[in-house]
Design an enzyme around this catalytic site. Structure first.
Site, mmCIF file in Angstrom:
data_model
loop_
_atom_site.group_PDB
_atom_site.id
_atom_site.type_symbol
_atom_site.label_atom_id
_atom_site.label_comp_id
_atom_site.label_asym_id
_atom_site.label_seq_id
_atom_site.Cartn_x
_atom_site.Cartn_y
_atom_site.Cartn_z
ATOM 1 N N GLY A 1 0.842 -1.202 0.000
ATOM 2 C CA GLY A 1 0.000 0.000 0.000
ATOM 3 C C GLY A 1 0.876 1.249 0.000
ATOM 4 O O GLY A 1 1.834 1.332 0.763
ATOM 5 N N ASP B 1 2.792 0.217 11.704
ATOM 6 C CA ASP B 1 2.836 -1.090 12.376
ATOM 7 C C ASP B 1 4.112 -1.876 12.088
ATOM 8 O O ASP B 1 4.092 -3.108 12.087
ATOM 9 C CB ASP B 1 1.606 -1.926 11.964
ATOM 10 C CG ASP B 1 1.558 -2.189 10.473
ATOM 11 O OD1 ASP B 1 2.321 -1.555 9.716
ATOM 12 O OD2 ASP B 1 0.753 -3.031 10.047
ATOM 13 N N ARG C 1 -5.954 -2.823 9.318
ATOM 14 C CA ARG C 1 -6.475 -4.187 9.339
ATOM 15 C C ARG C 1 -6.036 -4.905 10.601
ATOM 16 O O ARG C 1 -6.811 -5.561 11.259
ATOM 17 C CB ARG C 1 -5.919 -4.942 8.124
ATOM 18 C CG ARG C 1 -6.977 -5.483 7.220
ATOM 19 C CD ARG C 1 -6.366 -6.250 6.082
ATOM 20 N NE ARG C 1 -5.027 -5.812 5.718
ATOM 21 C CZ ARG C 1 -4.602 -5.647 4.477
ATOM 22 N NH1 ARG C 1 -5.420 -5.865 3.485
ATOM 23 N NH2 ARG C 1 -3.372 -5.276 4.224
HETATM 24 O O1 F6P Z 1 -1.314 -1.439 4.623
HETATM 25 C C1 F6P Z 1 -1.883 -0.212 4.375
HETATM 26 C C2 F6P Z 1 -3.363 -0.329 4.143
HETATM 27 O O2 F6P Z 1 -3.787 0.952 3.806
HETATM 28 C C3 F6P Z 1 -4.189 -0.928 5.275
HETATM 29 O O3 F6P Z 1 -4.466 -0.034 6.310
HETATM 30 C C4 F6P Z 1 -5.418 -1.382 4.550
HETATM 31 O O4 F6P Z 1 -6.070 -2.398 5.257
HETATM 32 C C5 F6P Z 1 -4.851 -1.876 3.261
HETATM 33 O O5 F6P Z 1 -3.647 -1.175 3.044
HETATM 34 C C6 F6P Z 1 -5.756 -1.730 2.055
HETATM 35 O O6 F6P Z 1 -5.103 -2.289 0.951
HETATM 36 P P1 F6P Z 1 -5.579 -2.176 -0.560
HETATM 37 O O7 F6P Z 1 -5.319 -0.791 -1.022
HETATM 38 O O8 F6P Z 1 -4.761 -3.179 -1.271
HETATM 39 O O9 F6P Z 1 -7.046 -2.458 -0.555
#
Ligand code: F6P
Length: 319
Positions: free
Chosen positions: A11, A129, A171
């Site tokens: 992400g 995290d 998450r």
């Molecule tokens: O790891 C960063 C994050 O923004 C999390 O907080 C979130 O659960 C996840 O990525 C969402 O991922 P994606 O953009 O792949 O849906």
């Protein structure tokens, strides 16, 4: 080392560009060659790699997202994917890489390290995290985005005397929820790290209501469960009129805060210094405003913990 690569993975987070810029400029300052690996580990496997110059990273320090693009890459979890990636690096004579990303990206860095390829992990995720650092790149900006939204929600919550359930990202980690809840004066903060009891939550809302408080804001990290379900339970059990706001990917964008730009610049440059010293398999971080680095395999083995004292404080301040 004379030739290094840099990639962003997982992400995206505001400040990743500032980190890429720092890696490139610091490396060129020390007369190294730098290669940008596009689209994360997928681009590494596919050989989507281009040489970067000083000008390649001009005009990006203030931009959200990542100029190198990013991806989640299941193929890199396989032995075949990892071997293909190392082959691409060897083909170009790249001797070490800087990997900017979150926990999934660190697991990739760990895999390369275990295969003997020098990598440095730079923590870039809004989730905050990653073990071995007090802050990750992008967390501060995301937090400010959330606070801006909570302040606006508070205006309308007060006018309409409603209860708002605001869902934020996270998450597995409740840092965004906790920090935003504390900074935004939320009545209740729900983090994945702690169990919650709907009866306790409603009891607190009722006590506030009896004291004359007609609106409330509840912050829930996505890992706890759906904000819609929580709001339905509140309406059904307590009868308060509720509304839900899911902030979603808005939290991942935007121009990085000054803090994130400085953090990204310091961590990106430190990663290059370690490669210059011939070190690989390290994770850089910041603790008490000092740059630190740890063995990436040991760092990943440590669980991420949330600040319990801060969590307790948020409860005390919102009785
Ligand atoms: O790891 C960063 C994050 O923004 C999390 O907080 C979130 O659960 C996840 O990525 C969402 O991922 P994606 O953009 O792949 O849906």
């Amino acid at each position: 080392m004379k030739r290094i690569g840099v990639l962003t993975s997982g992400g995206d987070s505001p400040g990743m560009n500032a980190a890429v810029r720092a890696v490139v400029r610091k490396a060129i300052f020390h007369e190294m060659e730098v290669f940008g690996i596009y689209h994360g580990y997928q681009g590494l496997i596919n050989g989507n790699i281009k040489k970067l110059e000083l000008g390649s990273v001009g005009d990006i320090i203030h931009r959200g997202g990542t100029m190198l693009h990013t991806a989640r890459c299941p193929e890199f979890k396989t032995e075949e994917g990892q071997l293909k990636a190392i082959e691409q690096l060897n083909k170009l004579g790249i001797e070490g890489i800087v990997i900017i990303g979150g926990d999934g990206s660190y697991r990739g860095a760990k895999a390369l390290t275990e295969r003997g390829f020098p990598c440095i992990g730079v923590p870039g995720t809004i989730d905050n995290d990653i073990p071995g650092t007090d802050f990750t790149i992008g967390f501060d900006t995301a937090l400010n985005t959330v606070i801006d939204a909570i302040d606006k929600i508070r205006d309308t919550a007060t006018s309409h005397e409603r209860t708002y359930v605001v869902e934020v990202m996270g998450r597995d980690a409740g840092d965004i929820a906790l920090w935003a809840g504390l900074a935004g004066g939320a009545e209740t903060i729900l983090c994945p790290e702690y169990e919650y009891d709907i009866e306790d939550l409603i009891g607190k809302l009722n006590r506030g209501h009896d004291r004359g408080k007609k609106h409330s804001i509840i912050i829930v990290a996505e890992g706890v469960g759906s904000a819609v379900d929580i709001s339905r339970k509140i309406e059904a059990k307590a009868g308060f009129e509720t509304r839900v706001t899911v902030l979603g990917h808005v939290q991942r964008g935007g121009s990085p805060s000054a803090n994130d730009r400085v953090l990204a610049s310091r961590l990106g440059a430190r990663a290059v210094e370690l490669l210059l010293e011939g070190k690989g398999g390290r994770a850089v971080g910041i603790e008490q405003n000092q740059l630190v680095d740890y063995d990436i395999i040991e760092a990943l083995a440590k669980p991420h913990t949330i600040d319990k004292k801060m969590y307790d404080l948020s409860a005390e301040l919102s009785i």
